[in-house]
Design a protein around this motif. Structure first.
Motif, PDB file in Angstrom:
ATOM      1  N   CYS A 141      -0.532  44.234  17.548  1.00  0.00           N
ATOM      2  CA  CYS A 141      -1.356  43.050  17.776  1.00  0.00           C
ATOM      3  C   CYS A 141      -0.841  41.902  16.909  1.00  0.00           C
ATOM      4  CB  CYS A 141      -2.826  43.336  17.486  1.00  0.00           C
ATOM      5  SG  CYS A 141      -3.178  43.740  15.780  1.00  0.00           S
ATOM      6  N   PHE A 142      -1.386  40.743  17.170  1.00  0.00           N
ATOM      7  CA  PHE A 142      -1.032  39.555  16.399  1.00  0.00           C
ATOM      8  C   PHE A 142      -1.815  39.518  15.095  1.00  0.00           C
ATOM      9  CE2 PHE A 142      -0.036  38.277  20.764  1.00  0.00           C
ATOM     10  CZ  PHE A 142       1.247  37.774  20.592  1.00  0.00           C
ATOM     11  N   PHE A 143      -1.204  38.953  14.079  1.00  0.00           N
ATOM     12  CA  PHE A 143      -1.871  38.703  12.803  1.00  0.00           C
ATOM     13  C   PHE A 143      -1.697  37.236  12.451  1.00  0.00           C
ATOM     14  CE2 PHE A 143      -1.626  43.215  12.594  1.00  0.00           C
ATOM     15  CZ  PHE A 143      -2.624  43.631  11.713  1.00  0.00           C
ATOM     16  N   VAL A 144      -2.772  36.614  12.016  1.00  0.00           N
ATOM     17  CA  VAL A 144      -2.685  35.266  11.471  1.00  0.00           C
ATOM     18  C   VAL A 144      -2.633  35.406   9.951  1.00  0.00           C
ATOM     19  CG1 VAL A 144      -5.217  35.020  11.593  1.00  0.00           C
ATOM     20  CG2 VAL A 144      -3.782  32.994  11.312  1.00  0.00           C
ATOM     21  N   VAL A 145      -1.612  34.822   9.362  1.00  0.00           N
ATOM     22  CA  VAL A 145      -1.495  34.809   7.901  1.00  0.00           C
ATOM     23  C   VAL A 145      -1.891  33.414   7.437  1.00  0.00           C
ATOM     24  CG1 VAL A 145       0.032  35.132   5.914  1.00  0.00           C
ATOM     25  CG2 VAL A 145       0.343  36.532   7.984  1.00  0.00           C
ATOM     26  N   ARG A 146      -2.904  33.362   6.581  1.00  0.00           N
ATOM     27  CA  ARG A 146      -3.464  32.080   6.142  1.00  0.00           C
ATOM     28  C   ARG A 146      -2.682  31.517   4.959  1.00  0.00           C
ATOM     29  NH1 ARG A 146      -7.924  35.691   6.312  1.00  0.00           N
ATOM     30  NH2 ARG A 146      -9.045  35.572   8.317  1.00  0.00           N
ATOM     31  N   ARG A 147      -2.973  30.271   4.653  1.00  0.00           N
ATOM     32  CA  ARG A 147      -2.264  29.581   3.563  1.00  0.00           C
ATOM     33  C   ARG A 147      -2.534  30.193   2.191  1.00  0.00           C
ATOM     34  NH1 ARG A 147      -3.757  23.703   6.016  1.00  0.00           N
ATOM     35  NH2 ARG A 147      -2.172  23.698   7.664  1.00  0.00           N
ATOM     36  N   ASP A 148      -3.662  30.871   2.080  1.00  0.00           N
ATOM     37  CA  ASP A 148      -3.977  31.513   0.796  1.00  0.00           C
ATOM     38  C   ASP A 148      -3.380  32.916   0.692  1.00  0.00           C
ATOM     39  OD1 ASP A 148      -5.552  32.997   2.501  1.00  0.00           O
ATOM     40  OD2 ASP A 148      -7.469  32.470   1.556  1.00  0.00           O
ATOM     41  N   GLY A 149      -2.593  33.313   1.704  1.00  0.00           N
ATOM     42  CA  GLY A 149      -1.931  34.622   1.681  1.00  0.00           C
ATOM     43  C   GLY A 149      -2.716  35.723   2.357  1.00  0.00           C
ATOM     44  N   SER A 150      -3.973  35.500   2.667  1.00  0.00           N
ATOM     45  CA  SER A 150      -4.770  36.522   3.363  1.00  0.00           C
ATOM     46  C   SER A 150      -4.393  36.539   4.844  1.00  0.00           C
ATOM     47  CB  SER A 150      -6.264  36.234   3.203  1.00  0.00           C
ATOM     48  OG  SER A 150      -6.598  34.986   3.792  1.00  0.00           O
ATOM     49  N   GLY A 151      -4.677  37.648   5.472  1.00  0.00           N
ATOM     50  CA  GLY A 151      -4.333  37.774   6.888  1.00  0.00           C
ATOM     51  C   GLY A 151      -5.372  38.557   7.658  1.00  0.00           C
ATOM     52  N   GLU A 152      -5.361  38.389   8.949  1.00  0.00           N
ATOM     53  CA  GLU A 152      -6.312  39.105   9.811  1.00  0.00           C
ATOM     54  C   GLU A 152      -5.735  39.245  11.213  1.00  0.00           C
ATOM     55  OE1 GLU A 152     -11.084  38.957  10.907  1.00  0.00           O
ATOM     56  OE2 GLU A 152     -10.223  37.478   9.538  1.00  0.00           O
ATOM     57  N   ASP A 153      -5.990  40.394  11.826  1.00  0.00           N
ATOM     58  CA  ASP A 153      -5.510  40.620  13.188  1.00  0.00           C
ATOM     59  C   ASP A 153      -6.395  39.880  14.188  1.00  0.00           C
ATOM     60  OD1 ASP A 153      -7.466  42.873  14.637  1.00  0.00           O
ATOM     61  OD2 ASP A 153      -7.486  42.944  12.449  1.00  0.00           O
ATOM     62  N   PHE A 154      -5.827  39.623  15.363  1.00  0.00           N
ATOM     63  CA  PHE A 154      -6.629  39.086  16.467  1.00  0.00           C
ATOM     64  C   PHE A 154      -6.066  39.583  17.784  1.00  0.00           C
ATOM     65  CE2 PHE A 154      -3.388  35.865  15.811  1.00  0.00           C
ATOM     66  CZ  PHE A 154      -3.061  35.417  17.086  1.00  0.00           C
ATOM     67  N   SER A 155      -6.958  39.771  18.741  1.00  0.00           N
ATOM     68  CA  SER A 155      -6.601  40.291  20.063  1.00  0.00           C
ATOM     69  C   SER A 155      -6.324  39.139  21.027  1.00  0.00           C
ATOM     70  CB  SER A 155      -7.751  41.151  20.604  1.00  0.00           C
ATOM     71  OG  SER A 155      -7.590  41.380  21.983  1.00  0.00           O
ATOM     72  N   TYR A 156      -5.136  39.163  21.625  1.00  0.00           N
ATOM     73  CA  TYR A 156      -4.837  38.098  22.596  1.00  0.00           C
ATOM     74  C   TYR A 156      -5.727  38.233  23.831  1.00  0.00           C
ATOM     75  CZ  TYR A 156      -2.011  40.974  25.851  1.00  0.00           C
ATOM     76  OH  TYR A 156      -1.582  41.894  26.776  1.00  0.00           O
ATOM     77  N   ARG A 157      -6.176  39.453  24.132  1.00  0.00           N
ATOM     78  CA  ARG A 157      -7.055  39.650  25.295  1.00  0.00           C
ATOM     79  C   ARG A 157      -8.425  39.005  25.062  1.00  0.00           C
ATOM     80  NH1 ARG A 157      -4.342  44.791  25.060  1.00  0.00           N
ATOM     81  NH2 ARG A 157      -2.974  45.051  26.855  1.00  0.00           N
ATOM     82  N   LYS A 158      -8.929  39.113  23.854  1.00  0.00           N
ATOM     83  CA  LYS A 158     -10.209  38.458  23.549  1.00  0.00           C
ATOM     84  C   LYS A 158     -10.065  36.949  23.667  1.00  0.00           C
ATOM     85  CE  LYS A 158     -12.559  41.781  20.588  1.00  0.00           C
ATOM     86  NZ  LYS A 158     -13.092  42.041  19.238  1.00  0.00           N
ATOM     87  N   CYS A 159      -8.931  36.433  23.246  1.00  0.00           N
ATOM     88  CA  CYS A 159      -8.677  34.987  23.361  1.00  0.00           C
ATOM     89  C   CYS A 159      -8.659  34.568  24.826  1.00  0.00           C
ATOM     90  CB  CYS A 159      -7.346  34.627  22.706  1.00  0.00           C
ATOM     91  SG  CYS A 159      -7.242  34.992  20.944  1.00  0.00           S
ATOM     92  N   LEU A 160      -7.966  35.341  25.659  1.00  0.00           N
ATOM     93  CA  LEU A 160      -7.888  35.014  27.087  1.00  0.00           C
ATOM     94  C   LEU A 160      -9.257  35.125  27.748  1.00  0.00           C
ATOM     95  CD1 LEU A 160      -4.590  36.852  28.059  1.00  0.00           C
ATOM     96  CD2 LEU A 160      -4.986  34.387  28.153  1.00  0.00           C
ATOM     97  N   ARG A 161      -9.992  36.140  27.352  1.00  0.00           N
ATOM     98  CA  ARG A 161     -11.343  36.316  27.904  1.00  0.00           C
ATOM     99  C   ARG A 161     -12.210  35.098  27.600  1.00  0.00           C
ATOM    100  NH1 ARG A 161     -15.260  41.551  27.113  1.00  0.00           N
ATOM    101  NH2 ARG A 161     -17.184  40.556  27.766  1.00  0.00           N
ATOM    102  N   SER A 162     -12.169  34.650  26.362  1.00  0.00           N
ATOM    103  CA  SER A 162     -12.956  33.488  25.959  1.00  0.00           C
ATOM    104  C   SER A 162     -12.486  32.229  26.696  1.00  0.00           C
ATOM    105  CB  SER A 162     -12.841  33.294  24.442  1.00  0.00           C
ATOM    106  OG  SER A 162     -13.584  32.192  24.024  1.00  0.00           O
TER     107      SER A 162
END
Length: 199
Positions: free
Chosen positions: A155-176
């Motif tokens: 899956c995709f991960f967004v890495v933030r400017r503070d160094g933290s990161g979190e996964d996200f589902s591209y399917r949930k994005c498309l659904r929304s």
């Protein structure tokens, strides 16, 4: 009244078939009635049976079934056209997401190219139901890796400017995205094409 009782024993498909062939219902029903109910006490005239059949609620439903079928077919054609429109809209984004995740272009932990990153942020992450929380203090970069829970899925991960990161589902994005852009057709489209994939 008696004719209505008898008609319950006649398959509806038989009556519809007769109507499509422009054959009066009674011409085919009368032998059936004579065979099954030849009691002298029951006397049926063709004209009275015909009038009773087609003036009854059952007759009205049968006569109206063609119109309902035509409406159903028209609705189905409209739905297929809309479904095609939605797929055409999201197809390139789906292909890009799958290619990034599964083609081998990127290894786990690799930062996406600027072009791919912009596409993923603008076409997917922006539409995630929790995009504000996912982005947090701002996106540093996007990468791919194995899902923390479902170890066989990337899956995709967004890495933030503070160094933290979190996964996200591209399917949930498309659904929304579909829910916002196609609100009247979203529920059916999602139930057919996305529900089983959304975690």
């Amino acid at each position: 009244m008696a004719s209505r009782v008898l008609l319950r024993r006649v398959p509806l498909s038989h009556l519809r078939h007769l109507r499509h062939l422009n054959i009066p219902a009674t011409s085919s029903l009368s032998p059936f009635l004579r065979r099954r109910f030849s009691s002298p006490a029951d006397s049926f005239s063709r004209s009275s049976l015909k009038d009773d059949v087609w003036s009854s609620d059952l007759g009205d439903r049968l006569l109206g079934s063609d119109a309902e079928e035509q409406l159903d077919e028209a609705d189905e054609e409209k739905w297929r056209a809309k479904e095609s429109e939605v797929w055409k809209d999201i197809e390139s984004t789906v292909k890009l997401a799958k290619e990034i995740l599964h083609s081998g272009r990127y290894n786990c932990g690799d930062q996406l190219s600027r072009e791919d990153e912009e596409a993923i942020v603008n076409k997917l992450l922006t539409y995630h139901p929790n995009h504000k929380d996912k982005i947090g203090c701002g996106v540093d970069y996007i990468t791919i890796d194995w899902h923390p829970e479902y170890r066989r899925s990337k899956c995709f991960f967004v890495v933030r400017r503070d160094g933290s990161g979190e996964d996200f589902s591209y399917r949930k994005c498309l659904r929304s995205y579909v829910e916002h852009k196609y609100p009247s057709d979203a529920e059916r489209f999602i139930s057919l094409h996305f529900t089983k994939y959304i975690r």
